[in-house]
Write a protein that holds these residues in place. Structure first.
Motif, short mmCIF file in Angstrom:
data_model
loop_
_atom_site.label_atom_id
_atom_site.label_comp_id
_atom_site.label_asym_id
_atom_site.label_seq_id
_atom_site.Cartn_x
_atom_site.Cartn_y
_atom_site.Cartn_z
N ALA A 127 34.59 32.11 37.90
CA ALA A 127 34.39 33.24 38.81
C ALA A 127 35.61 33.44 39.70
O ALA A 127 36.17 32.47 40.23
N ASN A 128 36.04 34.66 39.82
CA ASN A 128 37.15 35.09 40.69
C ASN A 128 38.50 34.47 40.33
O ASN A 128 39.40 34.42 41.15
N SER A 129 38.65 34.02 39.10
CA SER A 129 39.95 33.52 38.63
C SER A 129 40.80 34.70 38.17
O SER A 129 40.29 35.68 37.65
N VAL A 130 42.10 34.58 38.36
CA VAL A 130 43.02 35.64 37.94
C VAL A 130 43.86 35.13 36.76
O VAL A 130 44.44 34.05 36.83
N ASN B 215 38.34 42.83 26.18
CA ASN B 215 37.15 42.34 25.49
C ASN B 215 36.49 41.27 26.35
O ASN B 215 37.15 40.31 26.75
N LEU B 216 35.21 41.42 26.63
CA LEU B 216 34.46 40.49 27.48
C LEU B 216 33.31 39.87 26.69
O LEU B 216 32.62 40.58 25.93
N SER B 217 33.07 38.57 26.88
CA SER B 217 31.99 37.88 26.18
C SER B 217 30.63 38.13 26.83
O SER B 217 29.60 37.76 26.26
N ALA B 218 30.60 38.75 28.00
CA ALA B 218 29.36 39.08 28.70
C ALA B 218 29.61 40.29 29.59
O ALA B 218 30.77 40.64 29.87
N ALA B 219 28.55 40.93 30.02
CA ALA B 219 28.67 42.08 30.92
C ALA B 219 28.96 41.56 32.32
O ALA B 219 28.05 41.23 33.08
N VAL B 220 30.24 41.47 32.66
CA VAL B 220 30.70 40.90 33.94
C VAL B 220 31.67 41.88 34.58
O VAL B 220 32.61 42.35 33.92
N ALA B 221 31.49 42.18 35.85
CA ALA B 221 32.43 43.04 36.57
C ALA B 221 33.81 42.39 36.57
O ALA B 221 33.97 41.25 37.01
N THR B 222 34.80 43.11 36.05
CA THR B 222 36.15 42.57 35.89
C THR B 222 37.17 43.61 36.33
O THR B 222 37.15 44.74 35.85
N ILE B 223 38.06 43.21 37.23
CA ILE B 223 39.15 44.08 37.67
C ILE B 223 40.35 43.83 36.77
O ILE B 223 40.64 42.68 36.42
N TRP B 224 41.06 44.88 36.38
CA TRP B 224 42.24 44.74 35.52
C TRP B 224 43.41 45.53 36.10
O TRP B 224 43.23 46.47 36.88
N ASN B 225 44.62 45.12 35.71
CA ASN B 225 45.86 45.80 36.10
C ASN B 225 46.79 45.80 34.90
O ASN B 225 46.81 44.85 34.11
N ALA B 226 47.58 46.87 34.77
CA ALA B 226 48.54 46.96 33.67
C ALA B 226 49.78 47.70 34.13
O ALA B 226 49.69 48.70 34.86
N GLY B 227 50.93 47.22 33.69
CA GLY B 227 52.20 47.91 33.87
C GLY B 227 52.64 48.33 32.47
O GLY B 227 52.73 47.49 31.57
N TYR B 228 52.88 49.63 32.25
CA TYR B 228 53.10 50.10 30.88
C TYR B 228 54.00 51.34 30.84
O TYR B 228 54.26 51.97 31.86
N TYR C 20 43.75 40.26 34.66
CA TYR C 20 42.31 40.52 34.86
C TYR C 20 41.74 39.46 35.78
O TYR C 20 42.26 38.37 35.92
N ASN C 21 40.63 39.83 36.44
CA ASN C 21 39.97 38.99 37.43
C ASN C 21 38.48 39.26 37.32
O ASN C 21 38.01 40.31 37.72
N ALA C 22 37.74 38.30 36.76
CA ALA C 22 36.30 38.47 36.55
C ALA C 22 35.51 37.96 37.75
O ALA C 22 35.86 36.95 38.35
N ALA C 23 34.41 38.65 38.08
CA ALA C 23 33.58 38.28 39.22
C ALA C 23 32.80 36.99 38.97
O ALA C 23 32.52 36.23 39.91
N THR C 24 32.41 36.74 37.72
CA THR C 24 31.72 35.50 37.36
C THR C 24 32.36 34.95 36.09
O THR C 24 33.18 35.61 35.47
N ALA C 25 31.96 33.75 35.71
CA ALA C 25 32.55 33.11 34.53
C ALA C 25 32.35 33.95 33.28
O ALA C 25 31.25 34.48 33.04
N VAL C 26 33.41 34.08 32.47
CA VAL C 26 33.37 34.87 31.25
C VAL C 26 34.57 34.52 30.38
O VAL C 26 35.57 34.00 30.89
N GLU C 27 34.49 34.79 29.10
CA GLU C 27 35.67 34.71 28.23
C GLU C 27 36.19 36.13 28.10
O GLU C 27 35.44 37.06 27.78
N ALA C 28 37.47 36.32 28.36
CA ALA C 28 38.07 37.65 28.35
C ALA C 28 39.40 37.62 27.60
O ALA C 28 40.08 36.59 27.57
#
Length: 126
Positions: A84-87, A109-122, A58-66
């Motif tokens: 912000a923008n950490s992967v 699960n996000l601690s705030a409403a923050v735009a977050t990109i996610w990826n999964a291999g399953y 996951y990669n959040a646009a701003t600081a968040v706990e995810a």
């Protein structure tokens, strides 16, 4: 004497061959975005199936706990407070995986409403 059903004994300095089998399987890759406070459902298995996860990020646009979880009340994992923008990424490799229960969705699960990109291999398995 040694019976046919007994393993050979080893003396010091003697090597023994070990046969291993590696099973290959196809992984489905999925990507998307989430942004609501709390649980965001990312993937839902077909009825009667489980998700077997080999890669997550996951990669959040701003600081968040995810954190990810399997099922609405499952334990949180890969939980991080990110800038912000950490992967955050985890490749479990070909021999290990995380597997949910039958019908359990993958949730971010996000601690705030923050735009977050996610990826999964399953895989979906019975």
């Amino acid at each position: 004497t040694r019976g046919a059903d007994r393993a050979p004994s080893l003396s010091p300095g003697r090597a023994m061959a070990i046969q291993t089998t590696t099973q290959r399987y196809a992984i489905t890759m999925a990507s998307g975005s989430a942004g609501s406070l709390g649980n965001n459902t990312l993937l839902t298995p077909a009825s009667g199936h489980r998700l077997r996860l080999s890669y997550l990020s996951y990669n959040a646009a701003t600081a968040v706990e995810a954190a990810f979880r399997l099922g609405a009340t499952g334990a949180l994992f890969l939980r991080n407070s990110v800038l912000a923008n950490s992967v955050i990424a985890k490749d479990f490799g070909p021999a290990r995986y995380v597997e949910g229960g039958t019908n359990d969705p993958l949730i971010l699960n996000l601690s705030a409403a923050v735009a977050t990109i996610w990826n999964a291999g399953y895989q979906e398995i019975r």
